[in-house]
Motif scaffolding. Structure first.
Motif, PDB file in Angstrom:
ATOM      1  N   TRP A  26     -70.784  -4.146 -54.805  1.00 49.73           N
ATOM      2  CA  TRP A  26     -71.952  -4.986 -55.063  1.00 49.73           C
ATOM      3  C   TRP A  26     -73.035  -4.797 -53.999  1.00 49.73           C
ATOM      4  O   TRP A  26     -74.233  -4.838 -54.322  1.00 49.73           O
ATOM      5  CB  TRP A  26     -71.538  -6.449 -55.164  1.00 49.73           C
ATOM      6  CG  TRP A  26     -70.899  -6.777 -56.491  1.00 49.73           C
ATOM      7  CD1 TRP A  26     -70.296  -5.910 -57.345  1.00 49.73           C
ATOM      8  CD2 TRP A  26     -70.817  -8.065 -57.105  1.00 49.73           C
ATOM      9  NE1 TRP A  26     -69.826  -6.575 -58.452  1.00 49.73           N
ATOM     10  CE2 TRP A  26     -70.127  -7.888 -58.332  1.00 49.73           C
ATOM     11  CE3 TRP A  26     -71.227  -9.333 -56.730  1.00 49.73           C
ATOM     12  CZ2 TRP A  26     -69.865  -8.955 -59.193  1.00 49.73           C
ATOM     13  CZ3 TRP A  26     -70.960 -10.402 -57.587  1.00 49.73           C
ATOM     14  CH2 TRP A  26     -70.296 -10.229 -58.798  1.00 49.73           C
ATOM     15  N   TRP A  29     -74.669  -1.422 -54.862  1.00 47.53           N
ATOM     16  CA  TRP A  29     -75.484  -1.538 -56.070  1.00 47.53           C
ATOM     17  C   TRP A  29     -76.688  -2.447 -55.844  1.00 47.53           C
ATOM     18  O   TRP A  29     -77.729  -2.265 -56.472  1.00 47.53           O
ATOM     19  CB  TRP A  29     -74.631  -2.034 -57.229  1.00 47.53           C
ATOM     20  CG  TRP A  29     -73.632  -0.990 -57.674  1.00 47.53           C
ATOM     21  CD1 TRP A  29     -73.728   0.354 -57.489  1.00 47.53           C
ATOM     22  CD2 TRP A  29     -72.402  -1.219 -58.352  1.00 47.53           C
ATOM     23  NE1 TRP A  29     -72.631   0.992 -58.028  1.00 47.53           N
ATOM     24  CE2 TRP A  29     -71.801   0.050 -58.561  1.00 47.53           C
ATOM     25  CE3 TRP A  29     -71.739  -2.372 -58.817  1.00 47.53           C
ATOM     26  CZ2 TRP A  29     -70.564   0.197 -59.216  1.00 47.53           C
ATOM     27  CZ3 TRP A  29     -70.523  -2.224 -59.469  1.00 47.53           C
ATOM     28  CH2 TRP A  29     -69.944  -0.957 -59.665  1.00 47.53           C
ATOM     29  N   ILE A  33     -80.472  -1.527 -56.745  1.00 46.61           N
ATOM     30  CA  ILE A  33     -81.360  -2.415 -57.491  1.00 46.61           C
ATOM     31  C   ILE A  33     -82.671  -2.607 -56.723  1.00 46.61           C
ATOM     32  O   ILE A  33     -83.764  -2.580 -57.297  1.00 46.61           O
ATOM     33  CB  ILE A  33     -80.678  -3.768 -57.745  1.00 46.61           C
ATOM     34  CG1 ILE A  33     -79.493  -3.601 -58.689  1.00 46.61           C
ATOM     35  CG2 ILE A  33     -81.671  -4.784 -58.334  1.00 46.61           C
ATOM     36  CD1 ILE A  33     -78.623  -4.838 -58.827  1.00 46.61           C
ATOM     37  N   HIS A  48     -75.869   4.041 -55.784  1.00 47.55           N
ATOM     38  CA  HIS A  48     -75.250   3.815 -57.093  1.00 47.55           C
ATOM     39  C   HIS A  48     -73.895   4.504 -57.175  1.00 47.55           C
ATOM     40  O   HIS A  48     -72.895   3.909 -57.600  1.00 47.55           O
ATOM     41  CB  HIS A  48     -76.171   4.339 -58.208  1.00 47.55           C
ATOM     42  CG  HIS A  48     -75.524   4.383 -59.553  1.00 47.55           C
ATOM     43  ND1 HIS A  48     -75.333   5.552 -60.248  1.00 47.55           N
ATOM     44  CD2 HIS A  48     -74.989   3.401 -60.326  1.00 47.55           C
ATOM     45  CE1 HIS A  48     -74.721   5.294 -61.391  1.00 47.55           C
ATOM     46  NE2 HIS A  48     -74.510   3.996 -61.460  1.00 47.55           N
ATOM     47  N   PRO A 178     -73.403  -5.920 -61.761  1.00 50.09           N
ATOM     48  CA  PRO A 178     -74.661  -5.438 -61.156  1.00 50.09           C
ATOM     49  C   PRO A 178     -75.233  -4.209 -61.844  1.00 50.09           C
ATOM     50  O   PRO A 178     -76.437  -3.958 -61.766  1.00 50.09           O
ATOM     51  CB  PRO A 178     -74.237  -5.122 -59.708  1.00 50.09           C
ATOM     52  CG  PRO A 178     -73.055  -5.980 -59.456  1.00 50.09           C
ATOM     53  CD  PRO A 178     -72.332  -6.030 -60.756  1.00 50.09           C
ATOM     54  N   PHE A 180     -75.831  -3.732 -64.824  1.00 51.62           N
ATOM     55  CA  PHE A 180     -76.779  -4.118 -65.867  1.00 51.62           C
ATOM     56  C   PHE A 180     -78.212  -4.214 -65.317  1.00 51.62           C
ATOM     57  O   PHE A 180     -79.157  -4.236 -66.096  1.00 51.62           O
ATOM     58  CB  PHE A 180     -76.380  -5.465 -66.475  1.00 51.62           C
ATOM     59  CG  PHE A 180     -75.215  -5.378 -67.430  1.00 51.62           C
ATOM     60  CD1 PHE A 180     -75.425  -5.071 -68.773  1.00 51.62           C
ATOM     61  CD2 PHE A 180     -73.917  -5.603 -66.996  1.00 51.62           C
ATOM     62  CE1 PHE A 180     -74.367  -4.995 -69.658  1.00 51.62           C
ATOM     63  CE2 PHE A 180     -72.846  -5.528 -67.877  1.00 51.62           C
ATOM     64  CZ  PHE A 180     -73.064  -5.221 -69.206  1.00 51.62           C
ATOM     65  N   PHE A 181     -78.340  -4.273 -63.994  1.00 52.51           N
ATOM     66  CA  PHE A 181     -79.655  -4.431 -63.379  1.00 52.51           C
ATOM     67  C   PHE A 181     -80.157  -3.155 -62.706  1.00 52.51           C
ATOM     68  O   PHE A 181     -81.173  -3.163 -62.036  1.00 52.51           O
ATOM     69  CB  PHE A 181     -79.614  -5.574 -62.363  1.00 52.51           C
ATOM     70  CG  PHE A 181     -79.163  -6.876 -62.954  1.00 52.51           C
ATOM     71  CD1 PHE A 181     -80.054  -7.679 -63.655  1.00 52.51           C
ATOM     72  CD2 PHE A 181     -77.831  -7.293 -62.846  1.00 52.51           C
ATOM     73  CE1 PHE A 181     -79.636  -8.882 -64.212  1.00 52.51           C
ATOM     74  CE2 PHE A 181     -77.413  -8.486 -63.400  1.00 52.51           C
ATOM     75  CZ  PHE A 181     -78.312  -9.284 -64.091  1.00 52.51           C
ATOM     76  N   ILE A 182     -79.408  -2.050 -62.893  1.00 52.09           N
ATOM     77  CA  ILE A 182     -79.811  -0.774 -62.311  1.00 52.09           C
ATOM     78  C   ILE A 182     -80.341   0.120 -63.419  1.00 52.09           C
ATOM     79  O   ILE A 182     -79.610   0.492 -64.346  1.00 52.09           O
ATOM     80  CB  ILE A 182     -78.628  -0.080 -61.598  1.00 52.09           C
ATOM     81  CG1 ILE A 182     -78.062  -0.979 -60.496  1.00 52.09           C
ATOM     82  CG2 ILE A 182     -79.073   1.259 -61.006  1.00 52.09           C
ATOM     83  CD1 ILE A 182     -76.854  -0.387 -59.788  1.00 52.09           C
ATOM     84  N   GLN A 187     -75.098   0.417 -68.847  1.00 54.73           N
ATOM     85  CA  GLN A 187     -75.125  -1.045 -68.931  1.00 54.73           C
ATOM     86  C   GLN A 187     -76.558  -1.570 -69.030  1.00 54.73           C
ATOM     87  O   GLN A 187     -76.830  -2.497 -69.785  1.00 54.73           O
ATOM     88  CB  GLN A 187     -74.420  -1.662 -67.716  1.00 54.73           C
ATOM     89  CG  GLN A 187     -72.927  -1.391 -67.637  1.00 54.73           C
ATOM     90  CD  GLN A 187     -72.591  -0.023 -67.067  1.00 54.73           C
ATOM     91  OE1 GLN A 187     -73.480   0.746 -66.692  1.00 54.73           O
ATOM     92  NE2 GLN A 187     -71.311   0.289 -66.995  1.00 54.73           N
ATOM     93  N   HIS A 188     -77.465  -0.965 -68.277  1.00 52.04           N
ATOM     94  CA  HIS A 188     -78.862  -1.392 -68.316  1.00 52.04           C
ATOM     95  C   HIS A 188     -79.464  -1.133 -69.689  1.00 52.04           C
ATOM     96  O   HIS A 188     -80.256  -1.939 -70.202  1.00 52.04           O
ATOM     97  CB  HIS A 188     -79.661  -0.654 -67.245  1.00 52.04           C
ATOM     98  CG  HIS A 188     -81.074  -1.130 -67.095  1.00 52.04           C
ATOM     99  ND1 HIS A 188     -82.125  -0.560 -67.778  1.00 52.04           N
ATOM    100  CD2 HIS A 188     -81.615  -2.140 -66.348  1.00 52.04           C
ATOM    101  CE1 HIS A 188     -83.250  -1.181 -67.468  1.00 52.04           C
ATOM    102  NE2 HIS A 188     -82.965  -2.144 -66.599  1.00 52.04           N
ATOM    103  N   GLY A 191     -78.136  -3.917 -72.030  1.00 55.49           N
ATOM    104  CA  GLY A 191     -78.681  -5.248 -71.768  1.00 55.49           C
ATOM    105  C   GLY A 191     -77.570  -6.265 -71.597  1.00 55.49           C
ATOM    106  O   GLY A 191     -76.599  -6.276 -72.359  1.00 55.49           O
ATOM    107  N   LEU A 192     -77.724  -7.130 -70.608  1.00 55.22           N
ATOM    108  CA  LEU A 192     -76.661  -8.081 -70.272  1.00 55.22           C
ATOM    109  C   LEU A 192     -76.461  -9.147 -71.329  1.00 55.22           C
ATOM    110  O   LEU A 192     -75.330  -9.477 -71.692  1.00 55.22           O
ATOM    111  CB  LEU A 192     -76.958  -8.742 -68.919  1.00 55.22           C
ATOM    112  CG  LEU A 192     -75.940  -9.774 -68.427  1.00 55.22           C
ATOM    113  CD1 LEU A 192     -74.562  -9.150 -68.297  1.00 55.22           C
ATOM    114  CD2 LEU A 192     -76.391 -10.371 -67.098  1.00 55.22           C
TER     115      LEU A 192
END
Length: 285
Positions: A26, A29, A33, A48, A178, A180-182, A187-188, A191-192
């Motif tokens: 975290w 990451w 972010i 990353h 995390p 989802f925010f990179i 994952q980004h 979308g979360l």
């Protein structure tokens, strides 16, 4: 009787492992972010990629700690043996087949028709060798020595396979948050707070069970093979549609139940001593 999780002899190991895994991943990451750039481009690519190795770094710490204390290897640890490598191609094919079967079944219903076009374009842009190397390193090789090679055998000291799959899968899902925010990560793109993002998180549970069963058959090499096969096939098919994701989850759950868990029940039998002092066998599935 099985030992409760709160009294597990490996409780301290598990707490330390989880703490290191989450802090390293975290924190790394978080840096990615803050940089704001795509995960595949400098300078964000370095934090990353390093973050993915949080579980393996934690596994190394636990191994050094166990060596200094001269503690025995956990009972459920699967040691590397050359003959077990015969399982690797089987696991590669089986894990990939769960994705292919789910995608084509979804396509036969309300889901999109599966296609390798976008995946092959991406592979061509990166180069086949670089694509395969990154698919192996960025997920399977960076994570499996930790989740399966270290956490799994210690959790099995006080839990059944099914319980470990649920707990480890849930932890795995939270660990991925995390990403989802990179920008630039799968994952980004999902979308979360979308159906696809939620299904990605939930899919960590059958995926964890699949990798755990692979680990029991061929050690970390086996879990790396299963993890790689699923990830690579998902990327090549560009799986993002909720219907396809749900179908793949269902196929993986059925596969774990019917083909992986059932044959190893005999291996899961352990001898315990009852109140009368007579040994009895308790099945831990």
């Amino acid at each position: 009787m099985s030992t409760s999780p709160s009294t597990s002899p490996y409780r301290n190991d598990l707490v330390l492992f989880m703490a290191i895994s989450f802090v390293v991943s975290w924190a790394s990451w978080g840096v990615a972010i803050a940089m704001g750039g795509p995960a595949v481009n400098p300078p964000a690519v370095l934090p990353h990629l390093f973050g993915a190795f949080g579980p393996s770094i934690a596994a190394l710490v636990i191994r050094i700690r166990r060596g200094r204390r001269r503690e025995a290897v956990p009972e459920h640890a699967a040691r590397f043996r050359i003959p077990l490598l015969v399982w690797v191609p089987v696991l590669l094919a089986l894990a990939s087949a769960t994705v292919l079967a789910g995608a084509f079944l979804a396509g036969a219903g309300d889901g999109p028709t599966p296609s390798f076009d976008s995946g092959l374009e991406m592979m061509s842009a990166q180069g086949p060798v670089l694509f395969l190397v990154m698919m192996v390193i960025s997920g399977p090789l960076a994570e499996e020595p930790g989740w399966r090679g270290t956490a799994y055998p210690r959790m099995r000291a006080s839990m059944s396979r099914f319980q470990v799959g649920l707990v480890l899968g849930a932890v795995w899902a939270v660990w991925h948050l995390p990403l989802f925010f990179i920008a630039g990560t799968v994952q980004h793109q999902l979308g979360l707070m979308t159906p696809s993002g939620v299904l990605f998180a939930v899919s960590s549970i059958p995926m964890a069970m699949l990798c755990c069963c692979a680990y029991e058959r061929a050690g970390v090499v086996g879990s790396v093979a299963a993890h790689f096969a699923v990830n690579a096939t998902m990327v090549l098919l560009n799986v993002q549609h909720p219907v396809t994701q749900a179908m793949i989850m269902g196929i993986q759950a059925l596969t774990v139940t019917a083909l992986l868990l059932a044959p190893i029940r005999a291996v899961g039998q352990r001898r315990h001593t009852g109140d009368s002092g007579a040994p009895r066998v308790v099945e831990r599935v």
